[in-house]
Design an enzyme around this catalytic site. Structure first.
Site, PDB file in Angstrom:
ATOM      1  N   CYS A  79       0.755  -1.278  -0.024  1.00  0.00           N
ATOM      2  CA  CYS A  79       0.019   0.107   0.054  1.00  0.00           C
ATOM      3  C   CYS A  79       0.981   1.209   0.066  1.00  0.00           C
ATOM      4  O   CYS A  79       1.730   1.573  -0.896  1.00  0.00           O
ATOM      5  CB  CYS A  79      -1.042  -0.059   1.161  1.00  0.00           C
ATOM      6  SG  CYS A  79      -2.350   1.153   1.080  1.00  0.00           S
ATOM      7  N   HIS A 180      -4.026  -4.898   0.395  1.00  0.00           N
ATOM      8  CA  HIS A 180      -3.309  -5.449   1.591  1.00  0.00           C
ATOM      9  C   HIS A 180      -3.355  -6.909   1.677  1.00  0.00           C
ATOM     10  O   HIS A 180      -4.195  -7.484   1.805  1.00  0.00           O
ATOM     11  CB  HIS A 180      -4.108  -4.852   2.889  1.00  0.00           C
ATOM     12  CG  HIS A 180      -3.736  -3.443   3.160  1.00  0.00           C
ATOM     13  ND1 HIS A 180      -2.777  -3.068   4.197  1.00  0.00           N
ATOM     14  CD2 HIS A 180      -4.172  -2.158   2.537  1.00  0.00           C
ATOM     15  CE1 HIS A 180      -2.738  -1.708   4.188  1.00  0.00           C
ATOM     16  NE2 HIS A 180      -3.794  -1.408   3.138  1.00  0.00           N
ATOM     17  N   GLU A 182      -2.357  -9.042   3.939  1.00  0.00           N
ATOM     18  CA  GLU A 182      -2.672  -9.381   5.358  1.00  0.00           C
ATOM     19  C   GLU A 182      -3.918  -9.261   5.493  1.00  0.00           C
ATOM     20  O   GLU A 182      -4.381  -9.646   6.734  1.00  0.00           O
ATOM     21  CB  GLU A 182      -1.752  -8.671   6.177  1.00  0.00           C
ATOM     22  CG  GLU A 182      -1.913  -7.316   6.511  1.00  0.00           C
ATOM     23  CD  GLU A 182      -1.650  -6.145   5.469  1.00  0.00           C
ATOM     24  OE1 GLU A 182      -1.347  -6.703   4.417  1.00  0.00           O
ATOM     25  OE2 GLU A 182      -1.706  -5.103   5.773  1.00  0.00           O
TER      26      GLU A 182
END
Lengths: 201, 270
Positions: A79, A180, A182
């Site tokens: 990001c 993202h 994650e």
């Protein structure tokens, strides 16, 4: 071990947990000496905050970061951690690292800003990072600006949000994703697993 | 193309060790649904796009319990997590983010101190600040209100706080517009008239708010089946739909809801 750079701007638990989950050995490093001592096999610049704040807080790490990148250590930017790898951003007067040539510009008029939610990838190159990822797989994005690389060949995948934009860029040992991983459930973990395996090789 | 989001909501009673998920009906009666992180993992398997954890006890003593719930969840669940209920100050928000939350939702504290929205947005980013609005229909024309036509007559929508126990006199549509200006990243919009009824979302409310702001609106309150979610995502500008009991009690899976949406022409992550 994989060094996650903590530049003091928020939640790093998710990326730490996700890398540990896929077999990595993540360590959060909070200053440049720690990064020097860490003997990192890989570096992650996580994605929190704005471009100017991120660059201000990342600058103390820059010498060590450049050394690691020059020596071929895999780097993953996420990001805002992707955006700071470019030369400049419309978001701030602060200069980026310039490890990748190009600009970061604001999302176009006519779409809700920030882009927040799950969007699809269109794969351009079947790289190691994208092994097991298919056209149309969804990833979680939260951003108001996007990267425009000077050399289109570094774009490994794009996503469409008012404009067809770079979602994954890769050049040698530099890897970066606008979304993202994650926060992108199984497919996001797959990308992180691919990165961890790259580190082990 | 950005997908519409399906968000299971976990109403957490943190008055027991480790917390438990419960479900109220029109903000009152309570049923027990399960352990928060176990439900969260199940919803991840089913393809949920995001999760919201609401502390229905909303007291200071429970904040650490919620932090534990989020810590435990974020070990195995990798999607956006929102924490709401009892977020009164920046310190509460920071506790939530440090435990692994990506967003906090604020309601009562923001109505009492609107600058809290600006502060959360400034310290943690717009995307991290969800404004929750609990809105109730008020029939009959009143000056200075945003009037909305409904099949049951003209009404405006009043914001409630303290978990639906008290009313503010504040117009929900005007409050949503102000919240966007102050930096909120999402509006979580609950119809008090529909919550727990399973009669479907308040389409007029959702349409009025989502047409008035340029930030994502999460429709909430009244979901009884997948067709209700199809209706609200097809007929309004809502970006997401929230549901609790249809998922908690195993009536439908997130996958079944998404299949219904896909067939109805709504773009979702399958």
């Amino acid at each position: 071990m994989i060094a996650i750079i903590d530049y003091g701007m928020g939640n790093l638990r998710s990326i730490h947990n996700a890398l540990a989950k896929v077999g990595g050995n993540p360590v959060i490093v909070s200053d440049s000496n720690a990064l020097l001592d860490a003997d990192a096999d890989a570096v992650v610049i996580p994605g929190v905050g704005s471009f100017g704040d991120a660059m201000r807080n990342l600058t103390p790490f820059s010498d060590r970061l450049f050394d690691l990148v020059d020596s071929g250590t895999p780097l993953l930017g996420i990001c805002i951690g992707m955006q700071v790898l470019f030369e400049r951003s419309e978001e701030s007067d602060a200069a980026g690292f310039g490890l990748l040539e190009g600009d970061v510009i604001r999302l176009p008029d006519g779409v809700k800003i920030p882009q927040m939610g799950w969007n699809e990838l269109t794969i351009r190159s079947d790289t190691d990072l994208l092994a097991g990822i298919n056209d149309g797989d969804f990833f979680y994005f939260v951003h108001s600006y996007y990267c425009v690389p000077e050399d289109e060949r570094v774009i490994a995948a794009t996503t469409d949000y008012g404009v067809d934009m770079a979602a994954v860029v890769e050049k040698d040992n530099i890897h970066a994703v606008q979304f993202h991983p994650e926060k992108s459930s199984k497919k996001g973990l797959k990308i992180l697993k691919n990165f961890v395996e790259m580190v082990k090789c | 193309m950005l997908a519409k989001r399906i968000i299971p909501c976990l109403d957490c009673d943190l008055g027991v060790p480790h917390g438990r998920v419960v479900k109220g009906v029109q903000f009152k009666q309570i049923r027990y649904a399960g352990i928060p992180w176990e439900l969260a993992e199940e919803y991840d398997r089913q393809g949920a796009d995001e999760l919201i954890f609401l502390d229905i006890t909303a007291s200071h003593e429970r904040r650490e319990t919620m932090a534990k719930v989020i810590e435990k969840t974020s070990e195995n669940v990798f999607m956006p997590l929102t924490v709401g209920g009892g977020i009164r100050a920046i310190a509460d928000a920071r506790t939530a983010f440090n435990s692994g939350a990506d967003k906090v939702s604020v309601n009562t504290a923001a109505l009492k101190n609107p600058d809290l929205i600006n502060d959360i947005a400034k310290y943690f980013g717009n995307q991290a600040c969800v404004l929750a609005i609990d809105a109730k229909r008020r029939y009959g024309r009143e000056p200075g209100r945003e009037m909305v036509d409904t099949p049951d007559g003209e009404c405006w929508f009043e914001c409630s706080f303290y978990g639906g126990r008290e009313f503010t006199g504040i117009d929900a549509i005007q409050w949503a517009i102000e919240a966007e200006e102050r930096g909120a990243g999402d509006i979580m919009l609950t119809s008090m008239d529909r919550d727990g009824t399973k009669d479907g979302f308040d389409i007029e409310l959702t349409k009025a708010v989502s047409d008035s702001v340029n930030i994502p609106v999460i429709a909430s309150g009244g979901c009884g089946n997948p067709e209700h979610i199809l209706e609200v995502l097809r007929d309004t500008n809502a970006s997401a739909a929230l549901a609790a009991s249809i998922f908690h009690f195993g009536e439908y899976t997130v996958g079944e809801v998404k299949e219904c949406l896909r067939k109805g022409g709504v773009h979702v992550r399958m």
